[in-house]
Design an enzyme around this catalytic site. Sequence first.
Site, PDB file in Angstrom:
ATOM      1  N   CYS A  83       1.038  -1.154   0.312  1.00 43.87           N
ATOM      2  CA  CYS A  83      -0.229  -0.013   0.066  1.00 43.87           C
ATOM      3  C   CYS A  83       0.345   1.451  -0.369  1.00 43.87           C
ATOM      4  O   CYS A  83       1.483   1.108  -0.902  1.00 43.87           O
ATOM      5  CB  CYS A  83      -1.144  -0.075   1.655  1.00 43.87           C
ATOM      6  SG  CYS A  83      -1.734   0.895   1.044  1.00 43.87           S
TER       7      CYS A  83
ATOM      8  N   HIS B 192      -3.369  -5.025  -0.100  1.00 51.29           N
ATOM      9  CA  HIS B 192      -2.503  -5.937   1.013  1.00 51.29           C
ATOM     10  C   HIS B 192      -2.479  -7.376   0.834  1.00 51.29           C
ATOM     11  O   HIS B 192      -4.080  -7.931   2.245  1.00 51.29           O
ATOM     12  CB  HIS B 192      -3.505  -5.519   2.384  1.00 51.29           C
ATOM     13  CG  HIS B 192      -4.073  -3.909   3.496  1.00 51.29           C
ATOM     14  ND1 HIS B 192      -2.937  -3.028   3.543  1.00 51.29           N
ATOM     15  CD2 HIS B 192      -3.854  -3.166   2.215  1.00 51.29           C
ATOM     16  CE1 HIS B 192      -2.729  -1.939   4.150  1.00 51.29           C
ATOM     17  NE2 HIS B 192      -3.764  -1.512   2.636  1.00 51.29           N
TER      18      HIS B 192
ATOM     19  N   GLU C 248      -1.361  -9.572   2.993  1.00 49.79           N
ATOM     20  CA  GLU C 248      -2.009 -10.527   4.132  1.00 49.79           C
ATOM     21  C   GLU C 248      -2.819 -10.395   5.055  1.00 49.79           C
ATOM     22  O   GLU C 248      -2.697 -11.344   6.058  1.00 49.79           O
ATOM     23  CB  GLU C 248      -1.400  -9.116   5.434  1.00 49.79           C
ATOM     24  CG  GLU C 248      -1.076  -7.383   6.089  1.00 49.79           C
ATOM     25  CD  GLU C 248      -1.353  -6.769   5.206  1.00 49.79           C
ATOM     26  OE1 GLU C 248      -1.914  -5.907   5.607  1.00 49.79           O
ATOM     27  OE2 GLU C 248      -0.449  -6.891   3.957  1.00 49.79           O
TER      28      GLU C 248
END
Length: 556
Positions: A398, A525, A527
């Site tokens: 990001c 993102h 994750e």
Amino acid sequence: MKYVLVTGGVVSGLGKGVTASSIGVVLKACGLRVTSIKIDPYLNTDAGTMSPFEHGEVFVLDDGGEVDLDLGNYERFLDVTLTKDNNITTGKIYQSVLEKERKGDYLGKTVQVVPHITDAIKDWIKSVSLIPVDGKEGQADVCVIELGGTVGDIESMPFIEALRQLSFSVGQQNFCLIHVSLIPVLGVVGEQKTKPTQHSVRELRALGLTPHFLACRSAQPLLETTKAKLSQFCHVASANILNIHDVPNIWHVPLLLRNQNAHHSILKQLNLTSVATEPDLDSWTKMAETFDNLTNHVKIAMVGKYVGLTDSYLSVVKALLHACIACSLKPDIEWIAASDLEDESEKSTPEAHAAAWKILKSAQCILVPGGFGDRGVSGMVLAAKYARENKIPYLGICLGMQIAVIEFARSVLGLERANSTEFDAQTPDPVIIFMPEGSRTHMGSTMRLGSRRTHLQNRDSLTSKLYGDVCYVDERHRHRYEVNPEVAQVLEEAGLRLVGKDDTGKRIEVIEFHDHPFYVGVQFHPEFKSRPTRPSPLFSGFILAARKLLQSHLSN
């Protein structure tokens, strides 16, 4: 529907989220379908506008919900996909009730906390618990509800009352209350103290809820005399007093519960003994023990803004952990405050500056996660430059991707004042701009949120190969700034590969640097979708590159 309510007492931060997730894991291992709800008693509508220093990271769901980080624990532990309605806040409840009042749905009655607010809470819980979250049709067997905060907090009172009413209406065989409490040990005396838990249970019972189980947090295993005392004064069977003592890693918590036969007692309370099986936690046991026995380390430099509270980057830390375990490595994360890398800190705090650069230069890979605001940006740019010039594996997420673009524009294109309009509204070379569809007047839920498709332009790109030679990926987003499409061609001609774009083909989602072992920036993102058994491909590639194993992995 069977409900398992997890409350907390004495102090906050005891690990109710991990406890609730672990209970779900054990019940799922027994063959049951499990869903989760997190109740946050704060007045915010959602977690989107809160500082990471307040409540840790903002976790983003597929549907764009900005929610409490505990929902990230639920998704990772239970391998489910939750919705924004699985996070209930006081703000959401009051907003829904007031909207009904304005429409005239209450037919002129005086709108009160009881029954209108409490009814809204109960209706919300009942409706959300029916939503399938595991990819299968039909409702779950058990809904695990975590009540945030501590019993006795003023803001949680309407929820306590609503849950009391819910327990009465659904019946005792459909409701199980587990109270998480602290058993401290005073340094001078060295004795496990039960009095705080006694008071906490007394407070809970005064509010109309009686716990069926106590989940006692302690540094060391509970003594039998301590359990007997708790049973006597808290009116809970000794077999239902669960000890969740400190363990090497949180994956041991479901195993702790299993070893204490918590599943038998919970299933008996919920009248599910006949439909459940013995818990199959072999893979979970292997995962926990594998992590304990790892000896080889990989040193990761995390350059961020919120390093004072590691929960600010919880999902990134977990994704690194998942990737490292898949590579048989133990993550050694070195936290670097981005501002400590800046030239100004060399004058103001020379020791911190020197220490930060020493850590950065000794790291095997560098990660710059997401964030907002201009604090520390110059330090992140320096970290990205160091990684690019010295061929150190770099992953920018990001803001980290935008930092990489800014650094490339300044160092390679020679645009010394290249910047983001977020940090410098008057920059003559805006390589990062505010998205046209964004709102400049409202902050909450106005970003580009949730799961979005990214089309990978080059099948020979590193990102495409890591994801399995695919032409697109669906990942979660949370941003309001983007790479300026007008500079895309100039960047590409100078050697920055723009390998991923959105559905329009204009918004840049993934960048790579061609002459580098691993230099990747992503607007999304990754994750948030990483799981213990399915690590994010980008994180796996990042760790493999740090150990110089990436090319052999791709060849195989």
